[in-house]
Design a protein around this motif. Structure first.
Motif, PDB file in Angstrom:
ATOM      1  N   GLN A 146      62.961  52.857   9.806  1.00 40.45           N
ATOM      2  CA  GLN A 146      63.398  52.676  11.086  1.00 40.45           C
ATOM      3  C   GLN A 146      62.319  52.986  12.049  1.00 40.45           C
ATOM      4  O   GLN A 146      61.958  51.967  12.935  1.00 40.45           O
ATOM      5  N   PHE A 147      61.581  53.994  12.086  1.00 39.79           N
ATOM      6  CA  PHE A 147      60.571  54.182  12.984  1.00 39.79           C
ATOM      7  C   PHE A 147      59.411  53.600  12.951  1.00 39.79           C
ATOM      8  O   PHE A 147      58.674  53.002  14.043  1.00 39.79           O
ATOM      9  N   GLY A 148      58.961  52.969  11.711  1.00 36.44           N
ATOM     10  CA  GLY A 148      57.991  52.108  11.592  1.00 36.44           C
ATOM     11  C   GLY A 148      58.295  50.968  12.199  1.00 36.44           C
ATOM     12  O   GLY A 148      57.228  50.232  12.749  1.00 36.44           O
ATOM     13  N   ILE A 149      59.242  50.392  11.945  1.00 38.04           N
ATOM     14  CA  ILE A 149      59.859  49.142  12.411  1.00 38.04           C
ATOM     15  C   ILE A 149      60.045  49.086  13.781  1.00 38.04           C
ATOM     16  O   ILE A 149      59.476  48.385  14.582  1.00 38.04           O
ATOM     17  N   ASN A 150      60.384  50.096  14.539  1.00 37.38           N
ATOM     18  CA  ASN A 150      60.297  50.288  15.882  1.00 37.38           C
ATOM     19  C   ASN A 150      58.954  50.222  16.506  1.00 37.38           C
ATOM     20  O   ASN A 150      58.600  49.353  17.542  1.00 37.38           O
ATOM     21  N   LEU A 195      54.969  43.210  20.456  1.00 38.87           N
ATOM     22  CA  LEU A 195      55.231  42.945  21.912  1.00 38.87           C
ATOM     23  C   LEU A 195      54.092  42.957  22.657  1.00 38.87           C
ATOM     24  O   LEU A 195      53.962  41.968  23.393  1.00 38.87           O
ATOM     25  N   VAL A 196      53.548  43.890  22.868  1.00 36.17           N
ATOM     26  CA  VAL A 196      52.293  44.086  23.628  1.00 36.17           C
ATOM     27  C   VAL A 196      51.116  43.044  23.393  1.00 36.17           C
ATOM     28  O   VAL A 196      50.467  42.567  24.226  1.00 36.17           O
ATOM     29  N   ARG A 244      61.536  44.853  29.178  1.00 36.01           N
ATOM     30  CA  ARG A 244      61.100  43.555  28.030  1.00 36.01           C
ATOM     31  C   ARG A 244      61.232  43.864  26.716  1.00 36.01           C
ATOM     32  O   ARG A 244      61.393  43.010  25.967  1.00 36.01           O
ATOM     33  N   PHE A 245      61.043  45.073  26.225  1.00 35.10           N
ATOM     34  CA  PHE A 245      61.425  45.339  24.931  1.00 35.10           C
ATOM     35  C   PHE A 245      62.809  45.447  24.718  1.00 35.10           C
ATOM     36  O   PHE A 245      63.359  44.667  23.617  1.00 35.10           O
ATOM     37  N   ARG A 246      63.709  45.797  25.438  1.00 29.07           N
ATOM     38  CA  ARG A 246      65.186  45.957  25.434  1.00 29.07           C
ATOM     39  C   ARG A 246      65.532  44.448  25.301  1.00 29.07           C
ATOM     40  O   ARG A 246      66.409  43.629  24.377  1.00 29.07           O
ATOM     41  N   LYS A 247      65.035  43.443  26.242  1.00 28.52           N
ATOM     42  CA  LYS A 247      65.453  41.988  26.069  1.00 28.52           C
ATOM     43  C   LYS A 247      65.065  41.536  25.080  1.00 28.52           C
ATOM     44  O   LYS A 247      65.571  40.625  24.415  1.00 28.52           O
ATOM     45  N   ARG A 248      63.812  41.624  24.269  1.00 31.51           N
ATOM     46  CA  ARG A 248      63.247  40.899  23.211  1.00 31.51           C
ATOM     47  C   ARG A 248      63.958  41.561  21.894  1.00 31.51           C
ATOM     48  O   ARG A 248      64.384  40.848  21.119  1.00 31.51           O
ATOM     49  N   PHE A 249      64.280  42.795  21.940  1.00 26.80           N
ATOM     50  CA  PHE A 249      64.833  43.259  20.446  1.00 26.80           C
ATOM     51  C   PHE A 249      66.161  43.733  20.724  1.00 26.80           C
ATOM     52  O   PHE A 249      66.808  44.182  19.642  1.00 26.80           O
ATOM     53  N   GLY A 250      66.598  43.924  21.848  1.00 32.57           N
ATOM     54  CA  GLY A 250      68.080  44.362  22.008  1.00 32.57           C
ATOM     55  C   GLY A 250      68.467  45.654  21.771  1.00 32.57           C
ATOM     56  O   GLY A 250      69.731  45.960  21.635  1.00 32.57           O
ATOM     57  N   GLU A 269      58.885  56.499  20.070  1.00 33.07           N
ATOM     58  CA  GLU A 269      57.657  55.953  19.303  1.00 33.07           C
ATOM     59  C   GLU A 269      57.079  54.673  19.661  1.00 33.07           C
ATOM     60  O   GLU A 269      56.098  54.185  19.682  1.00 33.07           O
ATOM     61  N   ALA A 270      58.161  53.714  20.114  1.00 26.08           N
ATOM     62  CA  ALA A 270      57.763  52.364  20.563  1.00 26.08           C
ATOM     63  C   ALA A 270      56.954  52.316  21.971  1.00 26.08           C
ATOM     64  O   ALA A 270      56.079  51.684  21.962  1.00 26.08           O
ATOM     65  N   ILE A 271      57.319  53.353  22.729  1.00 30.32           N
ATOM     66  CA  ILE A 271      56.794  53.405  24.152  1.00 30.32           C
ATOM     67  C   ILE A 271      55.352  53.863  24.056  1.00 30.32           C
ATOM     68  O   ILE A 271      54.330  53.460  24.439  1.00 30.32           O
ATOM     69  N   GLU A 272      55.201  55.044  22.821  1.00 29.84           N
ATOM     70  CA  GLU A 272      53.923  55.424  22.614  1.00 29.84           C
ATOM     71  C   GLU A 272      52.986  54.583  21.979  1.00 29.84           C
ATOM     72  O   GLU A 272      51.809  54.418  22.541  1.00 29.84           O
ATOM     73  N   HIS A 273      53.622  53.883  21.128  1.00 25.95           N
ATOM     74  CA  HIS A 273      52.664  52.734  20.562  1.00 25.95           C
ATOM     75  C   HIS A 273      52.126  51.604  21.234  1.00 25.95           C
ATOM     76  O   HIS A 273      51.154  51.243  21.328  1.00 25.95           O
TER      77      HIS A 273
END
Lengths: 288, 342, 413
Positions: free
Chosen positions: C58-62, C69-70, C311-317, C323-327
């Motif tokens: 799950q964390f890898g997918i996030n 996205l970036v 923008r992340f929330r908009k695309r992925f819901g 971990e997404a922020i940091e990546h």
């Protein structure tokens, strides 16, 4: 004192669940002589079925557990026909690794289908508990225990009194003789495998109210389930009940004396010691 | 020897006139294996995969002594593997001892562990043996995880960085590790072959065929199984040291992994052909590249797809040919010969 | 004063060194660039090694989602301009949960895909294994793993964007004591419960140190095996320890088990989680109202830069997990560094990553609003924040300069 008593109560409650979950594994070995390393994955499947029954149909996992039992029974009977039957006469090596392959497939199949999310249900009794003179009995554990006891009793009655149950036991004792008296041993194997994985799925469903389900949840139970069935005697369903309760109580009591971190170590040492000290008794259990 | 005689029995005149042909084949394969790295990037991916393949072939060959010759399916060889890796790495980290000496110490400890483990297991058969060894591997993992002051605990342990020294067994490139793994595979295979064709092999085969009869004719079954178990454990521990020096970092979950080490060792031997000298080698050259290719081709697409395919292939192999790939190749070879002779 | 002057001096020095390096890089690359002038700019391959199967999938997918996205945004805006508009081409692979496999995958990317940098690999054990490969090949490894060891081995090519595990543990403790004090409660006894993994043990060590420094008694200090099937014995111990606060450091499955078992037993002492399982949407979903009010330390939070994270929330819901922020920050940093380096040569890229302050675009999403790696490769601008579940959102409540809402420090039953 209260602590010890509390630990025993907790141990029995969780042990009842271990018993029903492991009795399926024991049943499969007892009747077919196959050690199913993929067995714990059916616990995961059962949890997912109960989860979706809750999420889509709004059914409580305790009711969803019946759906899990039926669905996984049918799936298990199908798997027996396609995968297990061809290797019944194969050496243990092939049996072990076929089921290991099945384990990989089920775990990652669930990942492909449902994603890696952790899912869990919300029920009204989730955080309820009974307070009995300083002893706390948590409701979801109690319900899971009661469901396990009922299903265990039904399984026992089925195996003892029903025609099919008796035929299954005959198949286990002597497949040749069973065939001679007109029992369809193939069919018995199919029912046994379906019932074995179905019971484990049922056990997974009844613990869903206090756990979460995710594709790798089964791996937490692999060694635990084997410990239970070996303590009770591989192949003996009644033994799995004794083994389940024993493992539950050992886990709870050892946590009082040792750090939690060593919980599994204590279990494994008991497991190896039992085999070292009473190998004949256990081997006798296997042939029954 | 056994290979040449079995080929001789097949009755091809051309083969019978060339009794030393398998030896020549092996020599040619070894020569090729020795030359391959010269044409590859010494730090590259292909060489790394080949090195891991050779190392896992050697590990599976060590397992084959117990799992094949003694017919005891161990699912806990990661226990010995980890003992080897931890012993040499801790000695190196704390006392600066050369990993080669640490390897010997690790082999000794693994032998001791195997001897102790034989007490509760020597009478156990089939599934029971598999389960106890499974628990043994887990016991070792829990100990390494909990005994942080010595093992570093769950954080893992790093091999101190001191590259390019034969004495410290550390190199900046993959190439030397390739040769070490190749030599290890050859040595373990020779040990396996000597046991298989020697007195111990005959005793083990007698026990495998009929344990009671073996006892009656005076074979000390405990001693024979113990010997096989000791050799297998000691060799596995030595390979644990090689692995530690190659990967520089490991933690208890990796080195004592049930799926990543114990099951894989057995799996490779079984897929190739259990109790055959070339089984683990064929198995490793099938399994390890397969894992790599499926990971490279599928992992980017859907999470879990590569592991799913891996499991499905495993099922397919066992259903199609439970005796392993070598037997499958043998069948194909026979069929081809029949076709061509027609 | 003198310190800031020194900072300025060193940064100007770095800039000049960077310019020189970039200059040489450009000179070396001249023939290639000249040839490329005709054709389209060559894509820049970036390796992404994260767990896409196994327990951490799950964390890898996030993480993969965020990086994708970036990269998409950067490519849509014209790619890396100093490289002639080169696009970021992500090479994504599954690290699995085995460090050896993760290292092999990294090796594959370097030698077959010529990646300029590797992003990954979430779990510290995987990142440590990969770093052994990237260090030997001189390829920058950009990571959000917590382990203290990562940037303490003298490696030149590891860039750690988050606060270290021990820092997180110390902050988890100190922030909690400060919050309790602000609401008039004096803390004398605390409990630490942690999973026996690299993450759990290193963070527990930080908690322990902070407790010692503050002179507060740790009445329960217990490791438990990851993925316990029953938390009751643990909670029994917690109940009889008489702790006023509990610091559980665990992943989701255990987090849910711990919180539920506590509530079953009527134990309502404040629970301050150690990131991981406590700061993901599933935690709130699984516990429903029980999760409301639970506090946790976190190395980053989405309310610090909502204009980006929405923008992340908009695309992925779902909201942008840490971990997404940091990546995402790492991907942004990498793009800026490539832009500055004007080259994909590892040495030029490493020089561009070191010393400079990255505060543009996605690089500003981390706590502190910018990323700046010190000579060990650790982002010294990062600091942990305390977050609290308020309704369905994670609100930063401490430290005051980052807070977006008020902490609700009330006992709940």
């Amino acid at each position: 004192m209260t602590q010890g008593l509390q630990a025993i109560v907790d141990g029995i409650l969780i042990g009842g669940v271990y018993a029903i979950v492991s009795s399926g594994l024991s049943l499969v070995f007892g009747i077919m002589g196959v050690v199913n390393f993929a067995h714990a994955e059916f616990l995961m499947v059962g949890m997912f079925v109960a989860y979706f029954a809750w999420a889509i149909l709004g059914l409580d996992p305790l009711i969803g557990s019946l759906i899990a039992l039926v669905v996984v029974f049918l799936a298990g009977a199908g798997l027996q026909r396609t995968l297990i039957r061809p290797i019944l006469k194969a050496p243990p090596v092939a049996q072990i690794f076929l089921t290991v392959g099945l384990m990989f497939t089920l775990e990652n199949g669930a990942l492909l289908l449902f994603g890696a999310d952790y899912r869990s249900v919300v029920t009204s009794y989730q955080t309820e508990s009974l307070h009995l003179g300083g002893i706390i009995v948590s409701m979801p554990y109690l319900f899971a225990f009661l469901m396990s006891v009922i299903s265990g009793g039904l399984l026992w009655a089925f195996m003892r009194y029903s025609r099919t149950g008796r035929a299954m036991r005959a198949t286990a004792q002597d497949p040749m003789a069973a065939k001679l008296v007109g029992i369809n041993t193939d069919r018995m194997h199919q029912i046994a495998f379906g019932l074995g994985v179905g019971l484990t799925a049922f056990g997974g469903a009844v613990i869903l109210p206090y756990l979460t389900v995710y594709p790798t949840v089964g791996s937490q139970y692999v060694v635990l389930m084997f410990t239970v069935v070996v303590l009770g005697g591989l192949g003996s369903v009644a033994g799995a009940v004794v083994g389940g309760l024993a493992v539950g109580v050992i886990q709870a009591l050892s946590a009082l004396v040792f750090p939690m971190q060593l919980q599994n170590l204590v279990l494994f040492v008991v497991f190896i010691a039992v085999l070292a000290l009473r190998p004949s008794g256990l081997l006798k259990g296997a042939s029954a | 020897m056994s290979l040449s005689s079995s080929l001789g029995n097949a009755g091809t005149p051309s083969l019978r006139t060339l009794p030393c042909r398998p030896v020549l084949l092996i020599a040619a394969a070894l020569g090729m294996a020795g030359l391959v790295p010269l044409g590859l990037d010494p730090q590259g991916y292909t060489l790394r995969v080949l090195t891991l393949t050779l190392l896992f072939a050697a590990m599976a060959q060590s397992w084959n002594i117990v799992g094949g010759l003694a017919n005891q399916i161990s699912l806990g060889h990661a226990g010995f593997f980890g003992i080897g890796a931890y012993t040499s790495t801790i000695l190196l980290r704390d006392l600066g001892v050369s990993p080669w000496l640490g390897m010997i110490a690790g082999m000794g400890l693994a032998g001791l562990a195997a001897a102790i483990l034989s007490v509760p297991t020597f009478r156990l058969k089939g599934h029971y043996f598999a389960l106890v060894t499974l628990a043994f591997g887990e016991v070792m993992r829990v100990i390494a995880n909990s005994w942080s002051s010595v093992t570093g605990g769950p954080v893992g342990i790093s091999v101190p960085f001191a590259p390019n020294s034969l004495w410290m067994f550390q190199y900046n490139t993959v190439r030397p590790y390739y040769y070490v793994s190749l030599i290890a595979l050859v040595l373990v295979s020779v040990v396996f072959w000597r046991i298989k064709t020697g007195a111990l092999g005959y005793r083990l085969r007698a026990i495998k065929e009929n344990p009671d009869a073996a006892e009656v004719i005076g074979i000390d079954t405990y001693r024979a199984k113990l010997m096989a178990g000791l050799v297998s454990a000691v060799l596995t521990a030595a390979l644990g040291t090689v692995y530690a020096q190659f990967s520089y970092f490991f933690d208890p979950d990796t080195i004592f992994g049930v799926a990543s080490i114990s099951v894989r060792m057995a799996l490779i031997a079984i897929v190739g052909g259990v109790s055959l000298t070339f089984g683990p080698i064929v198995g490793a050259f099938f399994i390890i590249p397969l894992e790599e290719i499926s990971n490279a081709a599928l992992a980017g697409r859907a999470a879990g797809l590569s592991a799913f395919v891996y499991g499905a292939l495993l099922i397919a192999i066992i259903l199609v040919k439970p005796q392993g790939l070598l037997a499958l190749f043998g069948d194909l070879y026979k069929r081809l010969r029949k076709e061509s002779s027609r | 004063m003198s310190k800031s002057a020194e900072d300025q001096r060193s940064s100007s020095l770095v800039v000049s060194r960077r310019t020189i390096l970039a200059g040489t890089g450009a000179a070396l690359a001249m023939p290639f660039i000249a040839r490329q002038g005709m054709a389209a700019a060559k894509d820049v391959n970036v390796g992404v090694v994260v767990p896409l199967s196994g327990a951490n999938a799950q964390f890898g997918i996030n993480s993969r989602n965020a990086i994708q996205l970036v990269a998409d945004e950067i490519n849509a805006a014209g790619g890396i301009k100093s490289l002639g508009g080169a696009k970021l081409n992500l090479i994504i692979a599954d690290s699995t949960s085995t460090p050896t496999t993760a290292a092999t995958v990294a090796q594959r990317m370097i030698s077959q895909n010529s990646v300029v940098a590797v992003l990954g690999a979430f779990a510290s054990s995987l990142t440590l294994a990969i770093s052994e490969v990237t260090e030997r090949r001189g390829i920058p490894l950009l990571t959000m793993s917590f382990s203290d060891v990562l940037t303490e081995r003298g490696f030149k090519n590891v860039f750690q964007v988050v606060s270290k595990g021990s820092t997180l543990g110390r902050a988890q403790f100190d922030y909690s004591v400060a919050l309790a004090k602000a609401s008039g409660e004096t803390i004398g006894k605390v409990a630490i419960m942690y999973e026996d993994t690299a993450y759990g043990t290193s963070q527990a060590e930080g908690l322990r140190q902070a407790a010692k420094a503050a002179g507060i008694a740790v009445v329960l200090d217990e490791a438990y095996p990851l993925g316990v099937t029953d938390a009751t014995p643990l909670i029994n111990k917690l109940r009889s320890s008489g702790a006023q606060l509990v610091f559980p450091v665990s992943y989701l499955n255990d987090s849910i088990l711990i919180v539920r078992t506590m509530r079953q037993q009527g134990l309502d002492i404040p629970t301050i989680g150690g990131a991981a399982g406590y700061v993901i949407p599933d935690f709130r979903k699984a516990l429903a109202d029980l999760g409301d009010g639970v506090l946790s330390i976190s190395p980053a939070n989405y309310d610090q830069a909502p204009e980006l994270t929405e923008r992340f929330r908009k695309r992925f819901g779902y909201f942008m997990v840490h971990e997404a922020i940091e990546h995402a920050a790492l991907t942004g940093v990498l793009a800026s560094a490539l832009e500055n380096a004007k080259s994909t040569a590892p040495d030029a890229l490493r020089a561009a990553l070191l010393g400079a302050t990255f505060d543009q675009g996605w690089a500003s999403v981390m706590t502190g609003g910018s990323v700046r790696f010190d000579e060990t490769g650790h982002n010294k601008n990062a600091y942990p924040v305390m977050v609290q579940w308020q309704k369905d959102e994670l609100v930063t409540v401490y430290p005051p300069e980052a807070a977006k809402g008020k902490a609700q420090w009330s006992k709940r039953g």
